[in-house]
Design a protein around this motif. Structure first.
Motif, mmCIF file in Angstrom:
data_model
loop_
_atom_site.group_PDB
_atom_site.id
_atom_site.type_symbol
_atom_site.label_atom_id
_atom_site.label_comp_id
_atom_site.label_asym_id
_atom_site.label_seq_id
_atom_site.Cartn_x
_atom_site.Cartn_y
_atom_site.Cartn_z
ATOM 1 N N VAL A 31 -90.452 -14.671 9.485
ATOM 2 C CA VAL A 31 -89.805 -16.122 9.396
ATOM 3 C C VAL A 31 -90.430 -16.762 10.512
ATOM 4 C CG1 VAL A 31 -87.784 -17.458 9.148
ATOM 5 C CG2 VAL A 31 -87.751 -15.297 8.152
ATOM 6 N N ASN A 32 -90.956 -17.860 10.280
ATOM 7 C CA ASN A 32 -91.419 -18.846 11.308
ATOM 8 C C ASN A 32 -90.273 -19.934 11.530
ATOM 9 O OD1 ASN A 32 -92.673 -20.470 13.061
ATOM 10 N ND2 ASN A 32 -94.506 -20.397 12.328
ATOM 11 N N LEU A 33 -89.827 -20.044 12.740
ATOM 12 C CA LEU A 33 -88.859 -21.234 13.059
ATOM 13 C C LEU A 33 -89.279 -22.074 13.936
ATOM 14 C CD1 LEU A 33 -85.719 -18.685 13.328
ATOM 15 C CD2 LEU A 33 -86.548 -19.916 11.197
ATOM 16 N N GLY B 63 -76.643 -29.843 21.469
ATOM 17 C CA GLY B 63 -75.772 -28.598 20.486
ATOM 18 C C GLY B 63 -76.896 -27.799 19.813
ATOM 19 N N ARG B 64 -78.337 -27.940 20.254
ATOM 20 C CA ARG B 64 -79.297 -26.915 19.588
ATOM 21 C C ARG B 64 -78.825 -25.379 19.887
ATOM 22 N NH1 ARG B 64 -81.025 -28.919 24.224
ATOM 23 N NH2 ARG B 64 -82.008 -27.578 25.857
ATOM 24 N N LEU B 65 -78.362 -24.960 20.766
ATOM 25 C CA LEU B 65 -77.840 -23.473 20.986
ATOM 26 C C LEU B 65 -77.113 -23.238 20.220
ATOM 27 C CD1 LEU B 65 -78.152 -23.630 25.109
ATOM 28 C CD2 LEU B 65 -79.990 -22.862 23.257
ATOM 29 N N ASP B 66 -75.949 -24.068 19.842
ATOM 30 C CA ASP B 66 -75.250 -23.677 18.713
ATOM 31 C C ASP B 66 -75.501 -23.557 17.363
ATOM 32 O OD1 ASP B 66 -73.087 -23.433 20.631
ATOM 33 O OD2 ASP B 66 -72.375 -25.437 20.382
ATOM 34 N N ASP B 67 -76.617 -24.374 17.195
ATOM 35 C CA ASP B 67 -77.315 -24.394 16.049
ATOM 36 C C ASP B 67 -78.204 -23.076 15.836
ATOM 37 O OD1 ASP B 67 -76.339 -26.831 15.205
ATOM 38 O OD2 ASP B 67 -77.950 -28.094 15.740
ATOM 39 N N TRP B 68 -78.736 -22.869 16.947
ATOM 40 C CA TRP B 68 -79.627 -21.572 16.794
ATOM 41 C C TRP B 68 -78.942 -20.505 16.512
ATOM 42 C CZ3 TRP B 68 -84.572 -20.785 15.901
ATOM 43 C CH2 TRP B 68 -85.394 -21.781 16.248
ATOM 44 N N ARG B 69 -77.768 -20.319 17.386
ATOM 45 C CA ARG B 69 -76.857 -18.958 17.340
ATOM 46 C C ARG B 69 -76.443 -19.156 15.622
ATOM 47 N NH1 ARG B 69 -74.230 -20.875 21.276
ATOM 48 N NH2 ARG B 69 -75.152 -20.254 23.376
ATOM 49 N N GLU B 70 -76.034 -20.140 15.202
ATOM 50 C CA GLU B 70 -75.457 -20.225 13.814
ATOM 51 C C GLU B 70 -76.801 -19.588 12.822
ATOM 52 O OE1 GLU B 70 -73.952 -23.023 10.329
ATOM 53 O OE2 GLU B 70 -74.403 -23.796 12.264
ATOM 54 N N LEU B 71 -77.864 -20.176 13.030
ATOM 55 C CA LEU B 71 -78.997 -19.959 12.247
ATOM 56 C C LEU B 71 -79.428 -18.552 12.390
ATOM 57 C CD1 LEU B 71 -81.564 -20.738 10.303
ATOM 58 C CD2 LEU B 71 -82.775 -21.432 12.483
ATOM 59 N N LEU B 72 -79.458 -17.924 13.418
ATOM 60 C CA LEU B 72 -79.952 -16.673 13.459
ATOM 61 C C LEU B 72 -78.853 -15.477 13.011
ATOM 62 C CD1 LEU B 72 -81.637 -16.674 17.226
ATOM 63 C CD2 LEU B 72 -82.633 -16.680 14.994
ATOM 64 N N GLY B 73 -77.620 -15.942 13.322
ATOM 65 C CA GLY B 73 -76.591 -15.258 12.748
ATOM 66 C C GLY B 73 -76.713 -15.183 11.081
ATOM 67 N N LEU B 74 -76.883 -16.309 10.490
ATOM 68 C CA LEU B 74 -77.147 -16.133 9.097
ATOM 69 C C LEU B 74 -78.029 -15.569 8.667
ATOM 70 C CD1 LEU B 74 -76.448 -20.093 8.225
ATOM 71 C CD2 LEU B 74 -75.298 -18.441 7.536
ATOM 72 N N THR C 136 -79.423 -12.871 10.065
ATOM 73 C CA THR C 136 -78.998 -11.645 10.346
ATOM 74 C C THR C 136 -77.963 -10.814 9.376
ATOM 75 O OG1 THR C 136 -79.248 -11.653 12.832
ATOM 76 C CG2 THR C 136 -77.866 -9.697 12.109
ATOM 77 N N ARG C 137 -77.100 -11.900 8.901
ATOM 78 C CA ARG C 137 -76.273 -11.419 7.900
ATOM 79 C C ARG C 137 -76.964 -11.307 6.489
ATOM 80 N NH1 ARG C 137 -73.228 -14.782 10.768
ATOM 81 N NH2 ARG C 137 -73.079 -16.531 9.418
ATOM 82 N N HIS C 138 -77.841 -12.416 6.240
ATOM 83 C CA HIS C 138 -78.238 -12.337 4.792
ATOM 84 C C HIS C 138 -79.592 -11.545 4.646
ATOM 85 C CE1 HIS C 138 -75.296 -14.998 3.343
ATOM 86 N NE2 HIS C 138 -75.292 -15.696 4.376
ATOM 87 N N ALA C 139 -80.078 -11.197 5.685
ATOM 88 C CA ALA C 139 -81.534 -10.556 5.793
ATOM 89 C C ALA C 139 -81.679 -9.577 6.700
ATOM 90 C CB ALA C 139 -82.677 -11.395 5.506
ATOM 91 N N PRO C 140 -80.656 -8.630 6.838
ATOM 92 C CA PRO C 140 -80.706 -7.825 8.188
ATOM 93 C C PRO C 140 -82.044 -7.046 8.464
ATOM 94 C CG PRO C 140 -79.229 -6.858 6.239
ATOM 95 C CD PRO C 140 -79.737 -8.163 5.583
ATOM 96 N N TYR C 141 -83.035 -6.861 7.216
ATOM 97 C CA TYR C 141 -84.130 -6.171 7.596
ATOM 98 C C TYR C 141 -85.300 -6.898 8.462
ATOM 99 C CZ TYR C 141 -84.976 -9.021 3.438
ATOM 100 O OH TYR C 141 -84.948 -9.975 2.732
ATOM 101 N N LEU C 142 -85.056 -8.167 8.638
ATOM 102 C CA LEU C 142 -85.784 -9.076 9.310
ATOM 103 C C LEU C 142 -85.444 -8.718 10.694
ATOM 104 C CD1 LEU C 142 -85.605 -12.515 7.720
ATOM 105 C CD2 LEU C 142 -87.347 -10.720 7.519
ATOM 106 N N ARG C 143 -86.585 -8.707 11.514
ATOM 107 C CA ARG C 143 -86.557 -8.401 12.894
ATOM 108 C C ARG C 143 -86.661 -9.690 13.584
ATOM 109 N NH1 ARG C 143 -90.694 -4.682 16.420
ATOM 110 N NH2 ARG C 143 -91.073 -4.210 14.114
#
Length: 61
Positions: A26-28, A36-47, A49-56
């Motif tokens: 995934v290219n971000l 608020g970008r750090l909170d947005d990044w935390r949320e995005l990376l959490g999503l 991790t939860r929905h595609a745990p095989y991604l590193r």
């Protein structure tokens, strides 16, 4: 104004590629700097991790 996230209701297409044995990336970019970008990044990376745990997740600065 913060965007509201809606969780996916079906498996992402990346699941199919992963199941077929492909490595999935995934290219971000670009990164937009805003309050608020750090909170947005935390949320995005959490999503991811939860929905595609095989991604590193790797960081390149």
């Amino acid at each position: 104004m913060r965007r509201q996230h809606v969780a996916p209701t079906a498996s992402p297409p990346s699941d199919d590629f992963h199941a077929a044995g492909y490595e999935v990336h995934v290219n971000l970019s670009p990164v937009v700097v805003h309050d608020g970008r750090l909170d947005d990044w935390r949320e995005l990376l959490g999503l991811i991790t939860r929905h595609a745990p095989y991604l590193r997740v790797r960081y390149a600065f």
